[in-house]
Design a protein around this motif. Structure first.
Motif, short mmCIF file in Angstrom:
data_model
loop_
_atom_site.label_atom_id
_atom_site.label_comp_id
_atom_site.label_asym_id
_atom_site.label_seq_id
_atom_site.Cartn_x
_atom_site.Cartn_y
_atom_site.Cartn_z
N HIS A 99 -11.58 13.15 -10.79
CA HIS A 99 -10.34 13.73 -10.26
C HIS A 99 -10.62 14.72 -9.14
N ARG A 100 -11.73 15.47 -9.22
CA ARG A 100 -12.07 16.39 -8.14
C ARG A 100 -12.39 15.63 -6.86
N ALA B 248 -9.14 14.38 -5.35
CA ALA B 248 -8.44 15.51 -4.71
C ALA B 248 -9.01 15.77 -3.32
N LEU C 249 -7.80 13.03 -0.91
CA LEU C 249 -6.39 13.17 -0.55
C LEU C 249 -6.17 14.40 0.33
N ASN C 250 -6.90 15.47 0.07
CA ASN C 250 -6.74 16.65 0.91
C ASN C 250 -7.17 16.38 2.35
N LEU D 108 -3.60 12.62 -9.17
CA LEU D 108 -3.08 13.29 -7.98
C LEU D 108 -3.22 14.79 -8.14
N PRO D 109 -3.84 15.48 -7.19
CA PRO D 109 -4.05 16.92 -7.35
C PRO D 109 -2.75 17.70 -7.32
N PHE E 60 0.06 18.06 -4.32
CA PHE E 60 -0.06 16.98 -3.34
C PHE E 60 1.30 16.47 -2.89
N ARG F 248 6.21 16.81 -12.90
CA ARG F 248 5.23 17.63 -12.18
C ARG F 248 5.92 18.76 -11.42
N SER G 13 -2.23 3.89 -5.27
CA SER G 13 -2.88 4.82 -6.19
C SER G 13 -3.57 4.08 -7.33
#
Length: 230
Positions: free
Chosen positions: A37-38, A41, A44-45, A65-66, A69, A92, A127
């Motif tokens: 997940h990191r 992230a 996506l960043n 998804l972080p 986001f 979320r 995704s």
């Protein structure tokens, strides 16, 4: 007039998610999945598609998804067949601009063309879905090149699955000159390797591509690829 997309049917058991996946997420997201997940992230960043609208295709509940986001965009549309995942995603903190539409853009060979026509001003994020659902014609790379050439899109997706533990667990960016065997050898060193091929290697056909192994459950690993066309 562009033909309408076929509607998504509610599915609690689905190749890209469902109840089993939710149970795995609850059990592993702070353990086995945390490193993966990191990495997602970070991908996506760094993705800056230059559009204020986003279409999420198959986001499930957004486990990968972080935080924050979705708030990067003025409008987010999610195409997700799992009603439990939609409920979870909608809770979320960054989901204030999120809405759901029941459009199935993956079911037929013209689905991506209809998706592009329905959302011409949006970026599209697949995704972790394209490696789970087979292409309705040809392969996903061919369909993406044919129908989304003028649209910014990104995807992270399973390339292979295997029961053998990789020696390298670090994320790696490659320029696309390696074939699949050479790419796998960067993570699994020597010996035989039995894999299930998800038919998504070098998706879209243009590098660079990024990779990271993901231990989805004990004794099972995926090699996940990231690519984008901003």
């Amino acid at each position: 007039m562009t033909p309408s997309l076929p509607p998504l049917r509610d599915q609690l058991l689905h190749p890209s998610g469902g109840l089993v996946y939710h149970l795995r997420a609850l059990r592993h997201r702070h353990g086995l999945w945390a490193g993966f997940h990191r990495v997602v992230a970070g991908w996506l960043n760094n993705w800056q598609p230059g559009r204020r609208q986003l279409v999420l295709v198959g986001p499930n509940a957004g486990h990968a998804l972080p935080a924050g986001f979705l708030a990067r965009f003025d409008e987010v549309v999610a195409l997700e067949p799992d009603p439990l995942a939609r409920w979870w995603l909608g809770r979320r903190p960054d989901a204030g601009r999120l809405r759901f539409m029941a459009l199935d853009c993956l079911a037929g060979p013209e689905g991506l063309a209809r998706l592009a026509a329905a959302f011409p001003d949006s970026a599209i994020l697949f995704s972790n879905v394209l490696g789970q659902i087979p292409a309705p014609a040809g392969n996903w790379s061919e369909l993406l090149r044919r129908h989304l050439e003028m649209q910014p899109w990104a995807s992270y997706h399973d390339v292979v699955s295997t029961e053998r533990e990789p020696q390298c667990m670090e994320a790696m960016a490659l320029d696309g000159r390696d074939d699949l065997d050479a790419t796998l050898a960067r993570f699994w060193h020597g010996g035989s390797l039995t894999v299930s091929d998800h038919e998504t290697f070098q998706l879209g056909g243009q590098g660079p591509f990024s990779y990271v192994p993901w231990q989805i459950v004990p004794g099972r690993w995926q090699l996940v690829e990231w690519t984008c066309r901003a």
